[in-house]
Design an enzyme around this catalytic site. Sequence first.
Site, PDB file in Angstrom:
ATOM      1  N   ASP A  19      28.791  43.936  35.391  1.00  5.62           N
ATOM      2  CA  ASP A  19      30.139  43.815  34.812  1.00  5.62           C
ATOM      3  C   ASP A  19      31.061  44.791  35.549  1.00  5.62           C
ATOM      4  OD1 ASP A  19      31.352  43.378  31.475  1.00  5.62           O
ATOM      5  OD2 ASP A  19      32.451  44.223  33.150  1.00  5.62           O
ATOM      6  N   ASP A 120      34.564  38.555  35.888  1.00  2.00           N
ATOM      7  CA  ASP A 120      34.037  39.830  36.401  1.00  2.00           C
ATOM      8  C   ASP A 120      32.632  40.133  35.894  1.00  2.00           C
ATOM      9  OD1 ASP A 120      34.533  40.603  33.773  1.00  2.00           O
ATOM     10  OD2 ASP A 120      35.124  42.630  34.376  1.00  2.00           O
ATOM     11  N   GLU A 121      31.904  39.117  35.445  1.00  8.42           N
ATOM     12  CA  GLU A 121      30.525  39.411  35.031  1.00  8.42           C
ATOM     13  C   GLU A 121      29.551  38.300  35.388  1.00  8.42           C
ATOM     14  OE1 GLU A 121      29.735  39.392  30.721  1.00  8.42           O
ATOM     15  OE2 GLU A 121      31.881  39.119  30.451  1.00  8.42           O
TER      16      GLU A 121
HETATM   17  N1  DCP Z   1      40.887  40.176  29.926  1.00  5.44           N
HETATM   18  C1  DCP Z   1      42.074  39.691  29.380  1.00  5.44           C
HETATM   19  N2  DCP Z   1      42.287  39.750  28.031  1.00  5.44           N
HETATM   20  C2  DCP Z   1      41.340  40.263  27.194  1.00  5.44           C
HETATM   21  C3  DCP Z   1      40.136  40.740  27.723  1.00  5.44           C
HETATM   22  C4  DCP Z   1      39.943  40.692  29.109  1.00  5.44           C
HETATM   23  O1  DCP Z   1      42.937  39.203  30.144  1.00  5.44           O
HETATM   24  N3  DCP Z   1      41.577  40.305  25.869  1.00  5.44           N
HETATM   25  C5  DCP Z   1      40.697  40.135  31.397  1.00  5.44           C
HETATM   26  C6  DCP Z   1      41.162  41.430  32.034  1.00  5.44           C
HETATM   27  C7  DCP Z   1      39.897  42.165  32.365  1.00  5.44           C
HETATM   28  C8  DCP Z   1      38.900  41.027  32.598  1.00  5.44           C
HETATM   29  O2  DCP Z   1      39.325  39.968  31.755  1.00  5.44           O
HETATM   30  O3  DCP Z   1      40.039  43.025  33.492  1.00  5.44           O
HETATM   31  C9  DCP Z   1      37.471  41.419  32.285  1.00  5.44           C
HETATM   32  O4  DCP Z   1      37.336  41.751  30.920  1.00  5.44           O
HETATM   33  P1  DCP Z   1      36.402  42.911  30.394  1.00  5.44           P
HETATM   34  O5  DCP Z   1      36.266  42.709  28.934  1.00  5.44           O
HETATM   35  O6  DCP Z   1      35.168  42.994  31.222  1.00  5.44           O
HETATM   36  O7  DCP Z   1      37.275  44.231  30.579  1.00  5.44           O
HETATM   37  P2  DCP Z   1      37.556  45.129  31.842  1.00  5.44           P
HETATM   38  O8  DCP Z   1      36.813  44.680  33.047  1.00  5.44           O
HETATM   39  O9  DCP Z   1      39.042  45.219  32.022  1.00  5.44           O
HETATM   40  O10 DCP Z   1      37.075  46.551  31.369  1.00  5.44           O
HETATM   41  P3  DCP Z   1      35.591  47.134  31.244  1.00  5.44           P
HETATM   42  O11 DCP Z   1      35.564  48.289  32.203  1.00  5.44           O
HETATM   43  O12 DCP Z   1      35.486  47.587  29.835  1.00  5.44           O
HETATM   44  O13 DCP Z   1      34.633  46.044  31.601  1.00  5.44           O
HETATM   45 CA    CA Z   2      34.570  44.256  33.018  1.00  8.46          CA
END
Ligand code: DCP
Ligand code: CA
Length: 376
Positions: A19, A120-121
Amino acid sequence: MSLGNLKDVKKIRIILHIDFDYFYAQCEELRDPSLKGKPVVVCVYSARGGDSGAVSTSNYKAREYDVRSGIPIKLAKNKLKDVPDAMFLPVDNDYYSEMSDNAMNIVRKYTQKFELVGIDEAFIEVTEKLEHDFDRAKELAMTLKMELEKELRLTCSVGIAPNKLVAKIASDFQKPDGLTLVKPEEVKPFLMNMSVGKIIGVGKKTEERLNEMGAATIGELARINIYELTKEFGKKNGTYLYNAARGIDDESVVESESITQISRINTLKKSTNVVQEMLYDLQSLCKDVHGSVIEQDFSFKSVGVMLVLDDLSIKTKSRSLKSPSTNQDELFKTAKTLLEEAVGESQLLVRRLGVKVSELVSSKGQDTLSKFMTES
Ligand code: DCP
Ligand code: CA
Protein backbone atom coordinates in the site's frame (compact mmCIF):
# COMPACT_ATOMS: atom_id res chain seq x y z
CA MET A 1 8.67 -33.26 11.30
CA SER A 2 5.83 -35.73 10.74
CA LEU A 3 4.24 -36.14 7.33
CA GLY A 4 1.06 -34.52 8.62
CA ASN A 5 2.94 -31.36 9.61
CA LEU A 6 4.68 -31.25 6.28
CA LYS A 7 1.30 -31.27 4.57
CA ASP A 8 0.19 -28.33 6.73
CA VAL A 9 3.32 -26.36 5.86
CA LYS A 10 2.54 -26.90 2.17
CA LYS A 11 -0.89 -25.37 2.69
CA ILE A 12 0.43 -22.21 4.31
CA ARG A 13 0.54 -19.31 1.86
CA ILE A 14 2.78 -16.23 1.81
CA ILE A 15 0.91 -13.11 0.79
CA LEU A 16 2.14 -9.52 0.63
CA HIS A 17 -0.11 -6.47 0.73
CA ILE A 18 1.54 -3.38 -0.73
CA ASP A 19 0.00 0.00 0.00
CA PHE A 20 1.61 3.25 -1.12
CA ASP A 21 1.88 5.98 1.50
CA TYR A 22 -0.35 9.11 1.27
CA PHE A 23 -0.47 8.28 -2.41
CA TYR A 24 -1.92 11.32 -4.21
CA ALA A 25 -0.05 13.71 -1.93
CA GLN A 26 3.18 11.74 -2.34
CA CYS A 27 2.78 11.96 -6.13
CA GLU A 28 2.38 15.74 -5.77
CA GLU A 29 5.56 15.95 -3.67
CA LEU A 30 7.41 14.07 -6.39
CA ARG A 31 6.62 16.51 -9.16
CA ASP A 32 7.22 19.50 -6.91
CA PRO A 33 9.86 18.67 -4.29
CA SER A 34 9.44 22.11 -2.71
CA LEU A 35 6.23 20.70 -1.17
CA LYS A 36 8.22 18.34 1.04
CA GLY A 37 7.97 19.24 4.71
CA LYS A 38 4.86 21.37 4.15
CA PRO A 39 1.33 20.17 4.90
CA VAL A 40 -0.09 19.06 1.51
CA VAL A 41 -3.82 18.64 1.02
CA VAL A 42 -5.15 17.16 -2.24
CA CYS A 43 -8.71 18.35 -2.86
CA VAL A 44 -11.68 17.34 -4.99
CA TYR A 45 -13.29 20.70 -5.64
CA SER A 46 -16.98 20.42 -6.39
CA ALA A 47 -18.71 22.17 -9.31
CA ARG A 48 -20.22 24.68 -6.90
CA GLY A 49 -16.93 26.57 -6.89
CA GLY A 50 -15.01 28.29 -4.11
CA ASP A 51 -13.86 25.95 -1.39
CA SER A 52 -16.74 23.50 -1.67
CA GLY A 53 -15.68 19.89 -1.97
CA ALA A 54 -13.79 17.30 0.06
CA VAL A 55 -10.22 16.33 0.89
CA SER A 56 -9.01 13.41 -1.21
CA THR A 57 -5.92 12.79 0.88
CA SER A 58 -3.21 14.65 2.76
CA ASN A 59 0.44 14.05 3.56
CA TYR A 60 1.58 13.07 7.05
CA LYS A 61 2.48 16.67 7.96
CA ALA A 62 -1.14 17.71 7.28
CA ARG A 63 -2.42 14.69 9.21
CA GLU A 64 -0.68 16.14 12.31
CA TYR A 65 -3.38 18.83 12.12
CA ASP A 66 -6.08 16.17 11.79
CA VAL A 67 -6.64 16.85 8.10
CA ARG A 68 -7.76 13.56 6.52
CA SER A 69 -9.51 12.01 3.51
CA GLY A 70 -13.18 12.85 3.26
CA ILE A 71 -13.40 16.00 5.39
CA PRO A 72 -14.73 19.21 3.79
CA ILE A 73 -12.07 21.45 2.22
CA LYS A 74 -13.39 24.37 4.29
CA LEU A 75 -12.79 22.43 7.49
CA ALA A 76 -9.27 21.48 6.35
CA LYS A 77 -8.49 25.13 5.61
CA ASN A 78 -9.75 26.06 9.03
CA LYS A 79 -7.58 23.45 10.74
CA LEU A 80 -4.55 24.77 8.85
CA LYS A 81 -5.41 28.47 9.06
CA ASP A 82 -2.37 29.24 11.22
CA VAL A 83 0.02 27.32 8.98
CA PRO A 84 1.07 29.71 6.22
CA ASP A 85 2.94 27.13 4.12
CA ALA A 86 0.01 24.65 3.93
CA MET A 87 -0.65 23.75 0.29
CA PHE A 88 -4.05 22.91 -1.20
CA LEU A 89 -3.90 21.27 -4.62
CA PRO A 90 -6.60 19.98 -7.00
CA VAL A 91 -6.65 16.24 -7.81
CA ASP A 92 -4.90 15.21 -11.03
CA ASN A 93 -6.22 11.71 -11.66
CA ASP A 94 -4.39 11.16 -14.97
CA TYR A 95 -1.06 11.81 -13.32
CA TYR A 96 -1.80 9.52 -10.34
CA SER A 97 -2.91 6.74 -12.73
CA GLU A 98 0.33 7.07 -14.66
CA MET A 99 2.34 6.87 -11.41
CA SER A 100 0.25 3.91 -10.32
CA ASP A 101 0.92 2.11 -13.62
CA ASN A 102 4.64 2.70 -13.26
CA ALA A 103 4.65 1.51 -9.65
CA MET A 104 2.50 -1.55 -10.26
CA ASN A 105 4.62 -2.58 -13.25
CA ILE A 106 7.55 -2.84 -10.85
CA VAL A 107 5.49 -4.80 -8.29
CA ARG A 108 4.27 -7.22 -11.00
CA LYS A 109 7.82 -8.20 -11.84
CA TYR A 110 8.10 -9.97 -8.48
CA THR A 111 5.45 -12.60 -9.17
CA GLN A 112 2.74 -13.62 -11.58
CA LYS A 113 0.22 -13.88 -8.76
CA PHE A 114 -0.58 -10.20 -8.66
CA GLU A 115 -3.94 -8.67 -7.75
CA LEU A 116 -4.56 -4.96 -8.10
CA VAL A 117 -7.08 -3.83 -5.50
CA GLY A 118 -6.99 -0.07 -5.85
CA ILE A 119 -4.96 2.69 -7.45
CA ASP A 120 -2.29 2.38 -4.76
CA GLU A 121 -2.63 -1.14 -3.37
CA ALA A 122 -2.04 -4.69 -4.49
CA PHE A 123 -1.71 -8.22 -3.16
CA ILE A 124 0.98 -10.57 -4.39
CA GLU A 125 1.43 -14.23 -3.53
CA VAL A 126 4.96 -15.66 -3.42
CA THR A 127 4.38 -19.03 -1.71
CA GLU A 128 5.92 -21.30 -4.34
CA LYS A 129 8.47 -18.80 -5.57
CA LEU A 130 9.95 -18.56 -2.06
CA GLU A 131 9.39 -22.19 -1.13
CA HIS A 132 7.22 -21.36 1.90
CA ASP A 133 9.99 -19.32 3.55
CA PHE A 134 8.68 -16.21 5.38
CA ASP A 135 12.19 -14.86 6.04
CA ARG A 136 12.86 -14.81 2.32
CA ALA A 137 9.56 -12.96 1.87
CA LYS A 138 10.86 -10.22 4.15
CA GLU A 139 14.01 -9.93 2.02
CA LEU A 140 11.89 -9.80 -1.13
CA ALA A 141 9.76 -7.03 0.38
CA MET A 142 12.87 -5.03 1.27
CA THR A 143 14.22 -5.41 -2.27
CA LEU A 144 10.87 -4.36 -3.73
CA LYS A 145 10.69 -1.30 -1.47
CA MET A 146 14.24 -0.33 -2.44
CA GLU A 147 13.51 -0.69 -6.15
CA LEU A 148 10.37 1.47 -5.88
CA GLU A 149 12.32 4.10 -3.99
CA LYS A 150 15.23 4.06 -6.44
CA GLU A 151 13.20 3.93 -9.66
CA LEU A 152 10.24 6.12 -8.77
CA ARG A 153 11.17 7.68 -5.41
CA LEU A 154 7.89 6.33 -3.99
CA THR A 155 7.52 4.86 -0.51
CA CYS A 156 5.02 2.19 0.40
CA SER A 157 4.13 0.02 3.37
CA VAL A 158 4.14 -3.75 3.09
CA GLY A 159 2.43 -6.41 5.18
CA ILE A 160 3.44 -10.06 4.91
CA ALA A 161 1.17 -12.79 6.29
CA PRO A 162 -0.39 -16.18 5.54
CA ASN A 163 -3.55 -14.56 4.12
CA LYS A 164 -5.00 -11.38 2.61
CA LEU A 165 -6.87 -10.31 5.72
CA VAL A 166 -3.80 -10.29 7.96
CA ALA A 167 -1.47 -8.97 5.23
CA LYS A 168 -3.71 -5.93 4.80
CA ILE A 169 -3.86 -5.24 8.52
CA ALA A 170 -0.07 -5.69 8.66
CA SER A 171 0.65 -3.17 5.87
CA ASP A 172 -1.28 -0.58 7.85
CA PHE A 173 0.55 -1.40 11.09
CA GLN A 174 3.68 0.71 10.64
CA LYS A 175 2.89 3.48 8.18
CA PRO A 176 4.58 5.25 6.40
CA ASP A 177 7.45 3.31 4.81
CA GLY A 178 6.62 0.26 6.93
CA LEU A 179 7.34 -3.43 6.69
CA THR A 180 5.50 -5.84 8.97
CA LEU A 181 5.95 -9.59 8.89
CA VAL A 182 3.36 -11.74 10.65
CA LYS A 183 4.34 -15.40 10.59
CA PRO A 184 1.58 -18.01 10.98
CA GLU A 185 2.33 -18.57 14.68
CA GLU A 186 2.24 -14.80 15.30
CA VAL A 187 -1.19 -14.16 13.77
CA LYS A 188 -3.22 -14.55 16.96
CA PRO A 189 -1.08 -12.35 19.24
CA PHE A 190 -0.77 -9.79 16.43
CA LEU A 191 -4.56 -9.42 16.07
CA MET A 192 -5.43 -9.76 19.77
CA ASN A 193 -5.39 -6.08 20.80
CA MET A 194 -6.20 -4.64 17.41
CA SER A 195 -9.45 -2.68 17.09
CA VAL A 196 -12.24 -4.60 15.28
CA GLY A 197 -12.40 -1.69 12.81
CA LYS A 198 -9.12 -2.95 11.31
CA ILE A 199 -10.86 -5.99 9.81
CA ILE A 200 -11.47 -5.52 6.06
CA GLY A 201 -15.14 -4.80 5.52
CA VAL A 202 -15.88 -3.66 9.07
CA GLY A 203 -17.16 -0.10 8.70
CA LYS A 204 -18.27 2.40 11.32
CA LYS A 205 -21.72 0.83 11.80
CA THR A 206 -20.51 -2.74 12.28
CA GLU A 207 -17.75 -1.50 14.56
CA GLU A 208 -20.27 0.32 16.76
CA ARG A 209 -22.50 -2.73 16.92
CA LEU A 210 -19.56 -4.98 17.82
CA ASN A 211 -18.49 -2.53 20.52
CA GLU A 212 -22.00 -2.71 21.97
CA MET A 213 -21.69 -6.50 21.99
CA GLY A 214 -18.53 -6.15 24.08
CA ALA A 215 -15.98 -6.53 21.30
CA ALA A 216 -13.74 -3.50 20.89
CA THR A 217 -10.71 -5.61 20.02
CA ILE A 218 -10.29 -8.60 17.73
CA GLY A 219 -9.34 -10.68 20.80
CA GLU A 220 -12.69 -9.82 22.37
CA LEU A 221 -14.48 -10.61 19.11
CA ALA A 222 -12.91 -14.08 19.21
CA ARG A 223 -14.78 -14.73 22.47
CA ILE A 224 -18.20 -14.23 20.88
CA ASN A 225 -19.63 -17.51 19.62
CA ILE A 226 -20.65 -18.10 16.02
CA TYR A 227 -24.39 -18.36 16.82
CA GLU A 228 -24.48 -14.90 18.30
CA LEU A 229 -22.53 -13.47 15.37
CA THR A 230 -24.69 -15.07 12.67
CA LYS A 231 -27.85 -14.05 14.53
CA GLU A 232 -26.67 -10.45 14.55
CA PHE A 233 -25.01 -10.14 11.12
CA GLY A 234 -26.48 -12.98 9.04
CA LYS A 235 -24.85 -16.28 8.12
CA LYS A 236 -22.31 -14.99 5.62
CA ASN A 237 -21.06 -11.92 7.51
CA GLY A 238 -21.28 -13.63 10.90
CA THR A 239 -19.12 -16.51 9.71
CA TYR A 240 -16.69 -14.07 8.12
CA LEU A 241 -16.29 -12.18 11.42
CA TYR A 242 -15.94 -15.42 13.37
CA ASN A 243 -13.09 -16.55 11.09
CA ALA A 244 -11.51 -13.10 10.85
CA ALA A 245 -11.24 -12.92 14.64
CA ARG A 246 -9.10 -16.07 14.45
CA GLY A 247 -6.98 -14.72 11.60
CA ILE A 248 -8.55 -17.21 9.20
CA ASP A 249 -9.15 -16.11 5.62
CA ASP A 250 -9.05 -18.36 2.55
CA GLU A 251 -9.59 -15.68 -0.11
CA SER A 252 -7.19 -16.32 -2.95
CA VAL A 253 -5.09 -13.76 -4.75
CA VAL A 254 -6.98 -13.31 -8.00
CA GLU A 255 -4.63 -12.48 -10.84
CA SER A 256 -5.42 -9.14 -12.44
CA GLU A 257 -5.19 -8.63 -16.15
CA SER A 258 -1.59 -8.45 -17.26
CA ILE A 259 0.32 -5.35 -18.28
CA THR A 260 -1.21 -3.49 -21.16
CA GLN A 261 1.23 -0.60 -21.37
CA ILE A 262 4.57 0.66 -20.15
CA SER A 263 5.09 4.38 -19.65
CA ARG A 264 7.42 6.95 -18.13
CA ILE A 265 6.84 10.62 -17.47
CA ASN A 266 9.22 13.46 -16.58
CA THR A 267 8.93 17.10 -15.61
CA LEU A 268 11.04 19.24 -17.94
CA LYS A 269 13.68 21.43 -16.31
CA LYS A 270 12.11 24.42 -18.03
CA SER A 271 8.71 24.61 -19.75
CA THR A 272 9.14 25.01 -23.50
CA ASN A 273 7.45 24.57 -26.88
CA VAL A 274 10.69 24.01 -28.80
CA VAL A 275 10.97 20.32 -29.70
CA GLN A 276 14.77 20.54 -29.84
CA GLU A 277 14.84 21.50 -26.15
CA MET A 278 12.83 18.38 -25.24
CA LEU A 279 14.90 15.86 -27.15
CA TYR A 280 17.24 15.03 -24.30
CA ASP A 281 14.27 14.17 -22.05
CA LEU A 282 12.55 12.31 -24.86
CA GLN A 283 15.66 10.22 -25.47
CA SER A 284 15.99 9.35 -21.80
CA LEU A 285 12.27 8.48 -21.45
CA CYS A 286 12.49 6.23 -24.51
CA LYS A 287 15.58 4.56 -23.06
CA ASP A 288 13.76 3.83 -19.77
CA VAL A 289 10.59 2.57 -21.47
CA HIS A 290 12.67 0.44 -23.82
CA GLY A 291 14.68 -0.99 -20.91
CA SER A 292 11.48 -2.05 -19.19
CA VAL A 293 10.10 -3.58 -22.41
CA ILE A 294 13.23 -5.68 -22.89
CA GLU A 295 13.47 -6.66 -19.24
CA GLN A 296 9.94 -8.04 -19.35
CA ASP A 297 10.43 -9.77 -22.68
CA PHE A 298 7.90 -7.74 -24.62
CA SER A 299 7.70 -6.09 -27.97
CA PHE A 300 5.33 -3.16 -28.61
CA LYS A 301 3.01 -2.34 -31.47
CA SER A 302 1.92 1.13 -30.44
CA VAL A 303 3.84 4.23 -29.32
CA GLY A 304 2.37 7.30 -27.63
CA VAL A 305 3.45 10.61 -26.14
CA MET A 306 1.73 12.63 -23.43
CA LEU A 307 2.28 16.33 -22.84
CA VAL A 308 1.19 18.18 -19.71
CA LEU A 309 0.84 21.78 -20.83
CA ASP A 310 1.33 24.95 -18.85
CA ASP A 311 -2.37 25.25 -17.97
CA LEU A 312 -2.13 21.61 -16.70
CA SER A 313 -4.23 20.35 -19.60
CA ILE A 314 -3.07 17.09 -21.15
CA LYS A 315 -2.44 16.35 -24.81
CA THR A 316 -1.80 12.79 -26.03
CA LYS A 317 -0.91 11.30 -29.41
CA SER A 318 -0.28 7.70 -30.37
CA ARG A 319 0.44 5.62 -33.43
CA SER A 320 0.41 1.93 -34.31
CA LEU A 321 3.52 0.45 -35.91
CA LYS A 322 3.39 -1.87 -38.93
CA SER A 323 4.61 -4.78 -36.85
CA PRO A 324 5.66 -5.40 -33.21
CA SER A 325 9.06 -3.88 -32.45
CA THR A 326 11.76 -4.06 -29.80
CA ASN A 327 13.84 -1.36 -31.44
CA GLN A 328 14.78 1.64 -29.29
CA ASP A 329 15.56 3.77 -32.32
CA GLU A 330 12.13 3.08 -33.83
CA LEU A 331 10.56 3.98 -30.50
CA PHE A 332 12.49 7.26 -30.34
CA LYS A 333 11.81 8.23 -33.98
CA THR A 334 8.08 7.53 -33.67
CA ALA A 335 7.86 9.38 -30.35
CA LYS A 336 9.75 12.34 -31.86
CA THR A 337 7.33 12.56 -34.81
CA LEU A 338 4.37 12.43 -32.43
CA LEU A 339 5.95 15.09 -30.23
CA GLU A 340 6.49 17.39 -33.22
CA GLU A 341 2.86 16.95 -34.28
CA ALA A 342 1.55 17.53 -30.77
CA VAL A 343 3.67 20.65 -30.21
CA GLY A 344 2.65 21.98 -33.65
CA GLU A 345 -1.03 21.76 -32.65
CA SER A 346 -0.70 23.73 -29.42
CA GLN A 347 0.25 27.29 -28.49
CA LEU A 348 1.09 26.42 -24.89
CA LEU A 349 4.41 25.53 -23.30
CA VAL A 350 5.04 21.89 -22.37
CA ARG A 351 5.62 21.34 -18.67
CA ARG A 352 5.87 17.53 -18.46
CA LEU A 353 6.57 14.92 -21.10
CA GLY A 354 5.62 11.25 -21.15
CA VAL A 355 6.30 8.30 -23.46
CA LYS A 356 4.20 5.15 -23.58
CA VAL A 357 4.24 1.88 -25.48
CA SER A 358 1.17 -0.35 -25.68
CA GLU A 359 -0.30 -3.30 -27.61
CA LEU A 360 2.41 -5.34 -25.91
CA VAL A 361 3.29 -8.74 -27.28
CA SER A 362 5.46 -11.27 -25.50
CA SER A 363 8.72 -12.01 -27.30
CA LYS A 364 7.52 -15.56 -27.87
CA GLY A 365 4.92 -14.16 -30.24
CA GLN A 366 1.89 -14.75 -28.05
CA ASP A 367 -0.16 -11.88 -26.75
CA THR A 368 0.41 -10.92 -23.13
CA LEU A 369 -2.71 -12.44 -21.69
CA SER A 370 -2.29 -15.87 -23.18
CA LYS A 371 1.37 -15.84 -22.12
CA PHE A 372 0.41 -15.31 -18.51
CA MET A 373 -2.42 -17.76 -18.68
CA THR A 374 -0.28 -20.58 -19.99
CA GLU A 375 2.45 -19.92 -17.43
CA SER A 376 0.16 -19.64 -14.41
N1 DCP B 1 -8.73 8.57 -1.73
C1 DCP B 1 -9.75 9.48 -1.98
N2 DCP B 1 -10.78 9.63 -1.08
C2 DCP B 1 -10.83 8.87 0.05
C3 DCP B 1 -9.83 7.94 0.30
C4 DCP B 1 -8.77 7.82 -0.61
O1 DCP B 1 -9.71 10.17 -3.02
N3 DCP B 1 -11.86 9.04 0.91
C5 DCP B 1 -7.61 8.46 -2.70
C6 DCP B 1 -6.47 9.37 -2.30
C7 DCP B 1 -5.43 8.45 -1.71
C8 DCP B 1 -5.69 7.14 -2.46
O2 DCP B 1 -7.08 7.13 -2.75
O3 DCP B 1 -4.11 8.94 -1.88
C9 DCP B 1 -5.30 5.92 -1.66
O4 DCP B 1 -6.08 5.83 -0.48
P1 DCP B 1 -5.51 5.32 0.90
O5 DCP B 1 -6.69 5.05 1.76
O6 DCP B 1 -4.52 4.24 0.69
O7 DCP B 1 -4.80 6.61 1.53
P2 DCP B 1 -3.39 7.25 1.27
O8 DCP B 1 -2.57 6.46 0.31
O9 DCP B 1 -3.59 8.68 0.88
O10 DCP B 1 -2.74 7.26 2.70
P3 DCP B 1 -2.08 6.06 3.53
O11 DCP B 1 -0.65 6.48 3.72
O12 DCP B 1 -2.82 6.04 4.81
O13 DCP B 1 -2.23 4.80 2.73
CA1 CA C 1 -2.25 4.21 0.52
